[in-house]
Design an enzyme around this catalytic site. Structure first.
Site, PDB file in Angstrom:
ATOM      1  N   LYS A 166       0.827  -1.205   0.000  1.00 19.24           N
ATOM      2  CA  LYS A 166       0.000   0.000   0.000  1.00 19.24           C
ATOM      3  C   LYS A 166       0.866   1.262   0.000  1.00 19.24           C
ATOM      4  CE  LYS A 166      -3.797  -2.646   1.879  1.00 19.24           C
ATOM      5  NZ  LYS A 166      -4.595  -3.115   3.031  1.00 19.24           N
ATOM      6  N   GLN A 180      -4.917  -2.034   9.180  1.00 20.06           N
ATOM      7  CA  GLN A 180      -4.742  -3.318   8.509  1.00 20.06           C
ATOM      8  C   GLN A 180      -5.382  -4.438   9.331  1.00 20.06           C
ATOM      9  OE1 GLN A 180      -3.333  -3.794   5.409  1.00 20.06           O
ATOM     10  NE2 GLN A 180      -4.055  -5.894   5.628  1.00 20.06           N
ATOM     11  N   ASP A 237     -11.267   2.374   3.721  1.00 20.05           N
ATOM     12  CA  ASP A 237     -11.500   0.933   3.571  1.00 20.05           C
ATOM     13  C   ASP A 237     -12.994   0.590   3.600  1.00 20.05           C
ATOM     14  OD1 ASP A 237      -9.646  -0.938   2.922  1.00 20.05           O
ATOM     15  OD2 ASP A 237      -8.954  -1.326   4.964  1.00 20.05           O
TER      16      ASP A 237
END
Lengths: 289, 289
Positions: B61, B105, B128
């Site tokens: 990322k 994450q 996200d």
């Protein structure tokens, strides 16, 4: 409004009786809440326009409030009310600490964006469960305020001691208020879930697979006996008004001989949704202490 | 990390190529954004513990950020970090105006309640798409920040000029991050959608019905050729790490001869999810101006 006939057939879910049980619990809870906090739970309803069924539903909700001891405040706005005015009224209700629940009766007139309005109701006072924050919590399995009709389906299954875990559920209709939340709530309980709708090809080939069939389309008599699996559990939650009577999406007389259990229109989940609204209002009052 | 072989078979979705297209668009958008506002979009990542695949994903990322011109800030916390500490860090990131997107994450260590953490990310910085407010908006058909993997599936369908309207979709897996949002996003596009999972009986009887089969279980090689309809479109989005290699939920070599189109692991939707994260970070930066 039709009188509901007494239910004697064990295959027919007696929503009125379940609703009475829920209301009795809420009534006790309201009394406890008052003796603990010295205030009474309160629900504000907002009705826009003159849609006769909506007027009836709001009236039924106020009657239910009276039965369980919840204060109800009635806001009636004319058909031509602007979206800004509705949002302004909601903002006022959000701020008033003595109002615990806010219910905006749907459908709203065509010039109003319903989803925009629903987003304005404080998630804490969102007793109908339509605010996207509450919808999203439901989606990730944290059910708090969820839409009352699908919750009625879950409650009726519980009352009938039916665990949907691993069962095949087919939902017909993918509305935001019934179809989608019903599918999510059954998925949360580990059913295998299919959602069909107006764009589904060969609907019958899907509905015959269902152990639990949930129909919420508003198409009167859509579901006939040959579309239902022998012994299936059928929830009819569609509503069509014709000549001051309500009709469901399921051809009841045709389907009854095939089912294991059926929630009819009128008399099934319908009466339960109002009792669940009462439950949510008490829940909201408790959350706001 | 395996090198991705070049894709020459027209039945195989080339996620790397689609991702490069998305990144090229984001890069142009970032340059425009900088010339308009004089600041650069920025993403903060939060990684807890030493889970090797998670470390790799976060690194990928950051590399993607570098390619498209997004600032990336790397927060690494030890395995034993408390939930309060993570939430505290998120609160700081929520407040810093120069941070536009926050990515935590997953998975988080077992002592952390992931859903509680996800609820703390400001919906505006939730690139996200896991905050329940954004999940709920998606559920009612207002897709903004949505989970990147299901969005990758939608994007791959669009790139392949496939409209899921009226098609039969079967999703295997009902997780909050892939299965449920994928089902909702396909329902929003008027597909007929079924969700199966570990509690579904006779999985094969369901998967063979799918025009579009989406598999997200993390069970290596679960789907064999006899479980797939001839000509189906198959999205493998499951991931199993073994000996530093990734494997999908679909037995690729077995299934390939039957499919019309397939998104493989590695190389399909996977690379696209990171490109979509970049797109969301730019979107977040624009929303915050």
């Amino acid at each position: 409004m039709q009188e509901l006939p007494e239910v004697t057939d064990p295959r027919i879910i007696d929503g009125k009786k379940i609703a009475q049980g829920i209301e009795a619990d809420v009534k006790r809870g309201v009394e406890e809440f008052i003796s603990e906090h010295g205030i009474r739970p309160a629900l504000a309803t907002i009705l826009v326009g003159e849609h006769p069924p909506s007027k009836l539903y709001v009236k039924l909700k106020h009657w239910a409030c009276k039965r369980v001891g919840i204060i109800s405040e009635d806001h009636k706005l004319p058909q031509e009310t602007t979206q800004e005015e509705i949002i302004g009224l909601i903002a006022t209700m959000n701020k008033r600490p003595e109002i615990h629940g806010i219910l905006v009766q749907l459908p709203l007139p065509g010039h109003i964006d319903e989803r925009e309005v629903m987003m304005q109701i404080s998630p804490k006072k969102d007793v109908d469960g339509f605010n996207p924050l509450n919808m999203g919590k439901m989606l990730i399995g944290r059910e708090g305020f969820v839409p009352c009709t699908p919750k009625g389906i879950i409650r009726a299954l519980e009352e009938s001691k039916i665990d949907p875990h691993g069962m095949e559920v087919v939902v017909v209709g993918h509305s935001n208020v019934v179809g989608k939340p019903a599918a999510i709530m059954l998925l949360n309980r580990n059913a295998t879930v299919k959602v069909c709708h107006v764009y589904t090809k060969d609907l019958k080939s899907h509905t015959v697979e269902a152990d639990i069939l949930i129909v919420a389309t508003g198409v009167r008599g859509l579901i006939k006996a040959d579309m239902v699996k022998e012994g299936a559990i059928v929830f009819d939650v569609g509503i069509t008004w014709q000549d001051n009577k309500v009709y469901g999406d399921v051809d009841f007389d045709d389907v009854l001989p095939r089912v294991g259990l059926i929630s009819p229109v009128p008399g099934g989940v319908g009466p339960m949704t109002i009792a669940i609204l009462m439950e949510h209002t008490l829940m909201a009052a408790r959350m706001q202490r």
